[in-house]
Design an enzyme around this catalytic site. Sequence first.
Site, PDB file in Angstrom:
ATOM      1  N   ILE A   1       2.321   9.768   3.209  1.00 41.39           N
ATOM      2  CA  ILE A   1       3.519   9.971   4.033  1.00 41.39           C
ATOM      3  C   ILE A   1       4.447   8.767   3.995  1.00 41.39           C
ATOM      4  CG2 ILE A   1       4.263  10.334   6.436  1.00 41.39           C
ATOM      5  CD1 ILE A   1       2.061  12.305   6.681  1.00 41.39           C
TER       6      ILE A   1
ATOM      7  N   GLN B   1       4.927   4.319   2.684  1.00 42.14           N
ATOM      8  CA  GLN B   1       4.357   3.170   1.987  1.00 42.14           C
ATOM      9  C   GLN B   1       4.765   1.890   2.709  1.00 42.14           C
ATOM     10  OE1 GLN B   1       5.410   3.626  -2.106  1.00 42.14           O
ATOM     11  NE2 GLN B   1       7.103   2.159  -2.032  1.00 42.14           N
TER      12      GLN B   1
ATOM     13  N   ASP C   1      -7.417   7.474  14.792  1.00 39.79           N
ATOM     14  CA  ASP C   1      -7.508   7.555  13.329  1.00 39.79           C
ATOM     15  C   ASP C   1      -8.340   6.364  12.877  1.00 39.79           C
ATOM     16  OD1 ASP C   1      -7.075   8.449  10.812  1.00 39.79           O
ATOM     17  OD2 ASP C   1      -4.955   7.940  10.690  1.00 39.79           O
TER      18      ASP C   1
ATOM     19  N   ALA D   1       0.860  -1.189   0.000  1.00 42.23           N
ATOM     20  CA  ALA D   1       0.000   0.000   0.000  1.00 42.23           C
ATOM     21  C   ALA D   1       0.891   1.232   0.000  1.00 42.23           C
ATOM     22  CB  ALA D   1      -0.862   0.003   1.257  1.00 42.23           C
TER      23      ALA D   1
HETATM   24  N1  LIG Z   1       0.406  -4.990  10.333  1.00 42.01           N
HETATM   25  C1  LIG Z   1      -0.063  -5.018   9.084  1.00 42.01           C
HETATM   26  N2  LIG Z   1      -0.392  -6.173   8.492  1.00 42.01           N
HETATM   27  C2  LIG Z   1      -0.882  -6.202   7.252  1.00 42.01           C
HETATM   28  N3  LIG Z   1      -1.078  -5.114   6.490  1.00 42.01           N
HETATM   29  C3  LIG Z   1      -0.783  -3.927   7.006  1.00 42.01           C
HETATM   30  C4  LIG Z   1      -0.266  -3.801   8.328  1.00 42.01           C
HETATM   31  N4  LIG Z   1      -0.036  -2.509   8.563  1.00 42.01           N
HETATM   32  C5  LIG Z   1      -0.419  -1.849   7.463  1.00 42.01           C
HETATM   33  N5  LIG Z   1      -0.862  -2.686   6.507  1.00 42.01           N
HETATM   34  C6  LIG Z   1      -1.357  -2.323   5.169  1.00 42.01           C
HETATM   35  O1  LIG Z   1      -0.818  -1.090   4.767  1.00 42.01           O
HETATM   36  C7  LIG Z   1      -1.849  -0.104   4.589  1.00 42.01           C
HETATM   37  C8  LIG Z   1      -1.366   1.253   5.036  1.00 42.01           C
HETATM   38  O2  LIG Z   1      -0.959   1.180   6.364  1.00 42.01           O
HETATM   39  P1  LIG Z   1      -1.128   2.428   7.360  1.00 42.01           P
HETATM   40  O3  LIG Z   1      -2.575   2.758   7.420  1.00 42.01           O
HETATM   41  O4  LIG Z   1      -0.434   2.083   8.614  1.00 42.01           O
HETATM   42  O5  LIG Z   1      -0.319   3.507   6.544  1.00 42.01           O
HETATM   43  P2  LIG Z   1      -0.591   5.058   6.348  1.00 42.01           P
HETATM   44  O6  LIG Z   1       0.528   5.527   5.519  1.00 42.01           O
HETATM   45  O7  LIG Z   1      -0.793   5.701   7.638  1.00 42.01           O
HETATM   46  O8  LIG Z   1      -1.928   5.045   5.510  1.00 42.01           O
HETATM   47  P3  LIG Z   1      -3.238   5.948   5.736  1.00 42.01           P
HETATM   48  O9  LIG Z   1      -2.756   7.329   5.807  1.00 42.01           O
HETATM   49  O10 LIG Z   1      -4.062   5.626   4.514  1.00 42.01           O
HETATM   50  O11 LIG Z   1      -3.913   5.464   6.992  1.00 42.01           O
HETATM   51  C9  LIG Z   1      -3.004  -0.656   5.389  1.00 42.01           C
HETATM   52  O12 LIG Z   1      -4.230  -0.182   4.913  1.00 42.01           O
HETATM   53  C10 LIG Z   1      -2.845  -2.141   5.167  1.00 42.01           C
HETATM   54  O13 LIG Z   1      -3.345  -2.494   3.896  1.00 42.01           O
END
Ligand SMILES: Nc1ncnc2c1ncn2[C@@H]1O[C@H](COP(=O)(O)OP(=O)(O)OP(=O)(O)O)[C@@H](O)[C@H]1O
Length: 555
Positions: free
Chosen positions: A132, A134, A284, A128
């Site tokens: 900020i 990936q 969040d 994903a």
């Molecule tokens: N522990 C985990 N196990 C499996 N997949 C994960 C895990 N942590 C994150 N992901 C995957 O990565 C994606 C993004 O993670 P996260 O939400 O922590 O990142 P972010 O950069 O803060 O994204 P956002 O701003 O969209 O919330 C999650 O939606 C999920 O698909």
Amino acid sequence: MRSLRRAWRIGRVLLRYRLDDLLDGTPAERWLRLARPFVPRASGAIAAQPRGARLRLALQELGPIFVKFGQILSTRRDLMPPDVADELSLLQDRVAPFDGDAARAIVEHALGRPVAEAFARFDTEPLASASIAQVHAAQLHDGREVVVKVLRPRIASQIRADIALLTALAALVERTHPNADKIRPRAVVAEIENTLAAELDLQREGANASVLRRFWAGSDDLYVPEVIWSHTTDRVLTLERVHGIPSDDIEALDAAGIDRHALAAKGVRVFYTQVFRDNFFHADAHAGNIWVDSDPARRANPRFIALDFGIVGQLSDEDQYYLAENFMAIFNRDYRRIAELHVQAGWMPPHTRIDELEAAARAVCEPYFTRPLSEISLAEVLVKLFRTAQRYELTLQPQLILLQKTLLNIEGVGRLLDPKLDIWAVARPVLERILVERYSPQRLAAEFRRRLPELVTHAPQMPRLLHAWLEQQVDGRHRTQIVSRELAELVRAIRETQRRTVGAILGTGLLVVAAVLYGLEAGPRLGPAPAWSWIAALGGGWALLAAWPRGRGRR
Ligand SMILES: Nc1ncnc2c1ncn2[C@@H]1O[C@H](COP(=O)(O)OP(=O)(O)OP(=O)(O)O)[C@@H](O)[C@H]1O
């Protein structure tokens, strides 16, 4: 030069989406009108869209930081008109991934060792990608599956530059917008800066995840993945990989045979427990960050999985107490209590008129109660109440805004899972139980026991401290006596000066009057002085004598 170019680009995008309409009636309108001929306008289709949608599209075009900005603004329902906030909440934080090899290089630099040494496998293709950071899937050498969250390259400097621009823009809006005191644009930008700063530190996010995991260890309601600290720094966060279904994917949840009804009630319970038992809540909590465990063994007793720990909330002891009481007062429709609590909590100035606030709270809440309780959103009532209170100078702490937003999200997820969810029926007993436990004699005794070592440590110093304090008091009183004597002296001296000044003015004045009367009555022949002239002269002489310095005054 770079920021000028960026400012010009932002201005162009705002004009193209006709967002200058939002500034109509302000001094900025004149300048925008001048710039309009140089900027291609939006197509008719875009121009026909409502203002919220145009703002959303413009922010998306401006890039990840502005998307984040819009997302944060969407949670400020106390500031944003509802139509704009609804549109902004649709902003998707999915952006094009950055190069996987660049991610590897960042990981190597952050961990101080080659990726092959740190991981048995590291997928260059990301799972994903957000504004900020990936996320890449990987495997540790002991076989555990993990995910590695990597900050985007140069993200910190980009954020700094965009925040500087936003701050300048906010200062302009503050000077020109008629509602600037309500919107408080600079405070909003400062809040956004804080939120982004928190999200830029992955070590902090890891620490949040660890604390939350500890609170929910062994729980059937919520699972928090483990942080792999040996593979975590401020720019790289490694977490145990979990498998689940996003809580808004109803089709997938049904296909997995998950009991949505049980799940929805659990969501509300987890929220209240985080806020009032642990005072540590995931803030969040949109559906993308709340998954449902897809383990088939958990179908009948499903549990949530939390992801993304960048933003967590904590309330002060007072806010926590007053908020809980406020919820209970809302449950009981006790408007007087709601008004009193707002003032006692210090959310409102002490001179607020309780009866007025009570009437306002009643006007806001009563219409809700004509609907069945199962249809009422507690978060909405809270938003309305805070909005009403804002008219009376309410100063909301950012943590309370965060809480209000989280409650909105949780209720949203809950209602999606089970449209018949009666939030009040679930929330009330949970809150009552937590409060009884929290303020029970056992809990207070435990709190006393917890502080006992601190008290015992300080106990031997107590007699000395007490003695020193008493001495200070006695000394203070002695000094107070000296000060009072000096003050009395000063007052006497002022009175003396006043007496002499008045005497001198009066005496001189009366002598002048006597001389004028003598001159008028006696005429140029200078005969005997008339009676009035004698009286004035005698009075003047007496006043001058009275003004003469005497005793200690002569010194
Ligand atoms: N522990 C985990 N196990 C499996 N997949 C994960 C895990 N942590 C994150 N992901 C995957 O990565 C994606 C993004 O993670 P996260 O939400 O922590 O990142 P972010 O950069 O803060 O994204 P956002 O701003 O969209 O919330 C999650 O939606 C999920 O698909």
